[in-house]
Design a protein around this motif. Structure first.
Motif, PDB file in Angstrom:
ATOM      1  N   LEU A 240       0.793  -1.236  -0.042  1.00 20.78           N
ATOM      2  CA  LEU A 240      -0.005  -0.035   0.161  1.00 20.78           C
ATOM      3  C   LEU A 240       0.896   1.160   0.100  1.00 20.78           C
ATOM      4  CD1 LEU A 240      -3.003   1.110   0.280  1.00 20.78           C
ATOM      5  CD2 LEU A 240      -2.387   1.156   2.746  1.00 20.78           C
ATOM      6  N   PRO A 241       0.949   2.188  -1.243  1.00 18.87           N
ATOM      7  CA  PRO A 241       1.756   3.247  -1.214  1.00 18.87           C
ATOM      8  C   PRO A 241       1.327   4.187  -0.066  1.00 18.87           C
ATOM      9  CG  PRO A 241       0.939   2.624  -3.151  1.00 18.87           C
ATOM     10  CD  PRO A 241       0.082   1.766  -2.312  1.00 18.87           C
ATOM     11  N   SER A 242       2.379   4.862   0.512  1.00 22.37           N
ATOM     12  CA  SER A 242       2.049   5.702   1.605  1.00 22.37           C
ATOM     13  C   SER A 242       0.966   6.847   1.256  1.00 22.37           C
ATOM     14  CB  SER A 242       3.530   6.345   2.193  1.00 22.37           C
ATOM     15  OG  SER A 242       4.146   7.101   1.177  1.00 22.37           O
ATOM     16  N   ASP A 243       0.908   7.376  -0.010  1.00 25.32           N
ATOM     17  CA  ASP A 243       0.310   8.451  -0.440  1.00 25.32           C
ATOM     18  C   ASP A 243      -1.270   7.876  -1.250  1.00 25.32           C
ATOM     19  OD1 ASP A 243       1.605   7.402  -2.604  1.00 25.32           O
ATOM     20  OD2 ASP A 243       1.858   9.164  -3.438  1.00 25.32           O
ATOM     21  N   ALA A 244      -1.333   6.593  -0.950  1.00 28.00           N
ATOM     22  CA  ALA A 244      -2.531   5.846  -1.582  1.00 28.00           C
ATOM     23  C   ALA A 244      -3.751   6.728  -1.307  1.00 28.00           C
ATOM     24  CB  ALA A 244      -2.447   4.318  -1.495  1.00 28.00           C
ATOM     25  N   SER A 245      -4.981   6.677  -1.968  1.00 30.94           N
ATOM     26  CA  SER A 245      -5.969   7.222  -1.917  1.00 30.94           C
ATOM     27  C   SER A 245      -7.095   5.935  -1.805  1.00 30.94           C
ATOM     28  CB  SER A 245      -6.594   8.002  -2.848  1.00 30.94           C
ATOM     29  OG  SER A 245      -6.865   7.596  -4.300  1.00 30.94           O
ATOM     30  N   VAL A 246      -8.294   6.032  -1.309  1.00 32.82           N
ATOM     31  CA  VAL A 246      -9.246   5.232  -1.286  1.00 32.82           C
ATOM     32  C   VAL A 246      -9.733   4.584  -2.621  1.00 32.82           C
ATOM     33  CG1 VAL A 246     -11.675   4.467  -0.605  1.00 32.82           C
ATOM     34  CG2 VAL A 246     -10.182   5.747   0.959  1.00 32.82           C
ATOM     35  N   GLU A 247      -9.771   5.418  -3.455  1.00 27.97           N
ATOM     36  CA  GLU A 247     -10.011   5.193  -4.923  1.00 27.97           C
ATOM     37  C   GLU A 247      -9.015   4.362  -5.453  1.00 27.97           C
ATOM     38  OE1 GLU A 247     -10.225   8.094  -3.604  1.00 27.97           O
ATOM     39  OE2 GLU A 247     -12.386   8.393  -3.484  1.00 27.97           O
ATOM     40  N   GLN A 248      -7.516   4.580  -5.132  1.00 28.02           N
ATOM     41  CA  GLN A 248      -6.537   3.778  -5.898  1.00 28.02           C
ATOM     42  C   GLN A 248      -6.532   2.111  -5.138  1.00 28.02           C
ATOM     43  OE1 GLN A 248      -3.529   6.728  -4.703  1.00 28.02           O
ATOM     44  NE2 GLN A 248      -3.123   7.315  -6.736  1.00 28.02           N
ATOM     45  N   ALA A 249      -6.976   2.275  -3.813  1.00 30.83           N
ATOM     46  CA  ALA A 249      -6.711   1.083  -3.120  1.00 30.83           C
ATOM     47  C   ALA A 249      -7.732   0.215  -3.881  1.00 30.83           C
ATOM     48  CB  ALA A 249      -6.806   1.234  -1.769  1.00 30.83           C
ATOM     49  N   LEU A 250      -8.937   0.918  -3.740  1.00 30.31           N
ATOM     50  CA  LEU A 250     -10.193   0.067  -4.847  1.00 30.31           C
ATOM     51  C   LEU A 250      -9.898  -0.412  -6.010  1.00 30.31           C
ATOM     52  CD1 LEU A 250     -13.242   2.321  -3.221  1.00 30.31           C
ATOM     53  CD2 LEU A 250     -13.054  -0.391  -2.913  1.00 30.31           C
ATOM     54  N   ASP A 251      -9.294   0.408  -6.764  1.00 28.71           N
ATOM     55  CA  ASP A 251      -8.743   0.027  -8.030  1.00 28.71           C
ATOM     56  C   ASP A 251      -7.778  -1.058  -7.966  1.00 28.71           C
ATOM     57  OD1 ASP A 251     -10.121   1.767  -9.131  1.00 28.71           O
ATOM     58  OD2 ASP A 251      -8.395   3.356  -9.457  1.00 28.71           O
ATOM     59  N   THR A 252      -6.985  -1.051  -7.053  1.00 27.89           N
ATOM     60  CA  THR A 252      -5.987  -2.444  -6.874  1.00 27.89           C
ATOM     61  C   THR A 252      -6.850  -3.702  -6.271  1.00 27.89           C
ATOM     62  OG1 THR A 252      -4.071  -0.900  -5.951  1.00 27.89           O
ATOM     63  CG2 THR A 252      -4.213  -3.282  -5.512  1.00 27.89           C
ATOM     64  N   ALA A 253      -7.874  -3.423  -5.509  1.00 20.98           N
ATOM     65  CA  ALA A 253      -8.587  -4.610  -5.129  1.00 20.98           C
ATOM     66  C   ALA A 253      -9.482  -5.086  -6.488  1.00 20.98           C
ATOM     67  CB  ALA A 253      -9.499  -4.041  -4.092  1.00 20.98           C
ATOM     68  N   GLY A 254     -10.070  -4.242  -7.057  1.00 20.99           N
ATOM     69  CA  GLY A 254     -10.662  -4.594  -8.104  1.00 20.99           C
ATOM     70  C   GLY A 254      -9.982  -5.538  -9.128  1.00 20.99           C
ATOM     71  N   ARG A 255      -8.559  -4.895  -9.453  1.00 13.63           N
ATOM     72  CA  ARG A 255      -7.940  -5.633 -10.429  1.00 13.63           C
ATOM     73  C   ARG A 255      -7.235  -7.088  -9.984  1.00 13.63           C
ATOM     74  NH1 ARG A 255      -2.375  -5.671 -10.171  1.00 13.63           N
ATOM     75  NH2 ARG A 255      -1.994  -4.026  -8.631  1.00 13.63           N
ATOM     76  N   PHE A 256      -7.102  -7.210  -8.583  1.00 15.97           N
ATOM     77  CA  PHE A 256      -6.993  -8.681  -8.036  1.00 15.97           C
ATOM     78  C   PHE A 256      -8.365  -9.415  -8.270  1.00 15.97           C
ATOM     79  CE2 PHE A 256      -3.144  -6.588  -6.481  1.00 15.97           C
ATOM     80  CZ  PHE A 256      -2.263  -7.723  -6.587  1.00 15.97           C
ATOM     81  N   ALA A 257      -9.367  -8.917  -8.158  1.00 11.65           N
ATOM     82  CA  ALA A 257     -10.579  -9.645  -7.909  1.00 11.65           C
ATOM     83  C   ALA A 257     -10.832  -9.961  -9.447  1.00 11.65           C
ATOM     84  CB  ALA A 257     -11.667  -8.762  -7.672  1.00 11.65           C
ATOM     85  N   GLU A 258     -10.637  -9.433 -10.504  1.00 11.08           N
ATOM     86  CA  GLU A 258     -10.785  -9.698 -11.732  1.00 11.08           C
ATOM     87  C   GLU A 258      -9.912 -10.835 -12.188  1.00 11.08           C
ATOM     88  OE1 GLU A 258      -9.946  -6.255 -14.141  1.00 11.08           O
ATOM     89  OE2 GLU A 258     -11.864  -5.287 -13.653  1.00 11.08           O
ATOM     90  N   GLN A 259      -8.705 -11.123 -11.519  1.00  9.69           N
ATOM     91  CA  GLN A 259      -7.631 -12.268 -11.751  1.00  9.69           C
ATOM     92  C   GLN A 259      -8.377 -13.349 -10.583  1.00  9.69           C
ATOM     93  OE1 GLN A 259      -3.333 -10.962 -12.275  1.00  9.69           O
ATOM     94  NE2 GLN A 259      -4.363  -9.125 -11.113  1.00  9.69           N
ATOM     95  N   GLY A 260      -9.252 -13.204  -9.925  1.00 10.35           N
ATOM     96  CA  GLY A 260      -9.643 -14.324  -9.089  1.00 10.35           C
ATOM     97  C   GLY A 260      -9.179 -14.320  -8.013  1.00 10.35           C
TER      98      GLY A 260
END
Length: 295
Positions: A240-260
């Motif tokens: 988790l980058p120190s300057d991450a936003s909620v939107e960026q973290a959600l995008d990361t979660a969505g990317r992983f979810a798409e991979q299963g």
């Protein structure tokens, strides 16, 4: 039933403002806040020296299961585990006993996260025997067999190539049924993912372009051993980058979810900073709509 992605937090650093006398209070606050924010899991590394990707070896590093026991006393819901236990750092009978103790005292919230171990420098530093890689994998498989036997209540002698247990008694039994979930960390295609298919309840993979291939390999191993691929929880870890936003973290979660990926564990290099856990709490609230592929 559609199952939303789960969100966890790994705490890899205990270098907090105020020095060693602040480690306990700060780590305790992180654990309590993560619990109250609704995160699914809290993880610590099983290292005795700090690892190079986080900081110098001399940085503060807590013994993993003592830290988790402390966190268990301060929390109510969050699950607790190592990401991941070094297979040769503890005798398997004592390791199973340790995880069982954590499970009992936490009310059934323990994981056994385990891997073949890799940090020979820290092992040599503290005089921990550290056999060659092939033997570490042999020992890992025996440990997995011992864990299954002890958690099944089978007290008959265990005789392996590396370990011999005359009476693997485990009392009290773990509270989690049928046993604390076993997570194997690593992405080796020939050995690690085969062991996941044969013995584990979950895998843990790194954030890598090769992740989809690793899941395909795991699916193939499951088919060979006659195990439903869907039974295994797929977890991944991402910094988790120190300057991450909620939107960026959600995008990361969505990317992983798409991979299963079923559970995404965010590793924060500065978990003590005030915004980290609240940010992940918001991710938890908004991730209900993020359903991993295959779920």
């Amino acid at each position: 039933m559609r199952i939303a992605m789960r969100i966890g937090l790994q705490v890899p650093s205990f270098t907090y403002p105020g020095g060693p006398d602040r480690i306990g209070p700060v780590f305790g606050r992180i654990a309590r806040d993560a619990d109250q924010a609704g995160l699914h899991s809290l993880w610590v590394m099983d290292h005795v020296f700090q690892i190079a990707t986080v900081g110098p070896a001399e940085e503060p590093m807590l013994e993993a299961y003592s830290a988790l026991a402390y966190a268990a006393a301060l929390t109510e819901h969050i699950t607790l585990g190592t990401m991941v236990t070094g297979s040769v750092y503890r005798h398997p009978g004592l390791l199973v006993k340790t995880v069982t103790t954590l499970d009992v005292l936490s009310g059934g919230r323990a994981w056994l996260g385990i891997g073949a171990a890799w940090n020979g420098e820290e092992a040599a530093g503290l005089g921990i025997p550290f056999p060659p890689l092939a033997e570490r994998f042999e020992r890992l498989e025996e440990i997995l067999r011992i864990a299954h036997q002890m958690w099944s209540g089978d007290e008959s002698p265990f005789t392996g190539e590396h370990y011999r247990l005359a009476r693997p008694l485990n009392s009290p039994a773990a509270l989690r049924s049928p046993h604390p979930p076993i997570l194997i960390g690593g992405s080796g295609e020939k050995k690690t993912l085969r062991l996941v298919a044969q013995y584990a309840d979950a895998c843990n993979l790194m954030d890598s372009p090769e992740l989809p291939r690793k899941l395909d390999v795991l699916r193939e191993h499951c088919a060979r051993v006659g195990r439903p691929y869907e039974e295994i929880e797929k977890t991944a870890i991402s910094v988790l980058p120190s300057d991450a936003s909620v939107e960026q973290a959600l995008d990361t979660a969505g990317r992983f979810a798409e991979q299963g990926i079923d559970q995404l564990v965010f590793s924060s290099m500065k978990p003590h900073e005030a915004q980290v856990v609240p940010l992940l709490g918001e991710v938890v609230e908004q991730s209900a709509k993020i359903v991993p592929v295959g779920r």
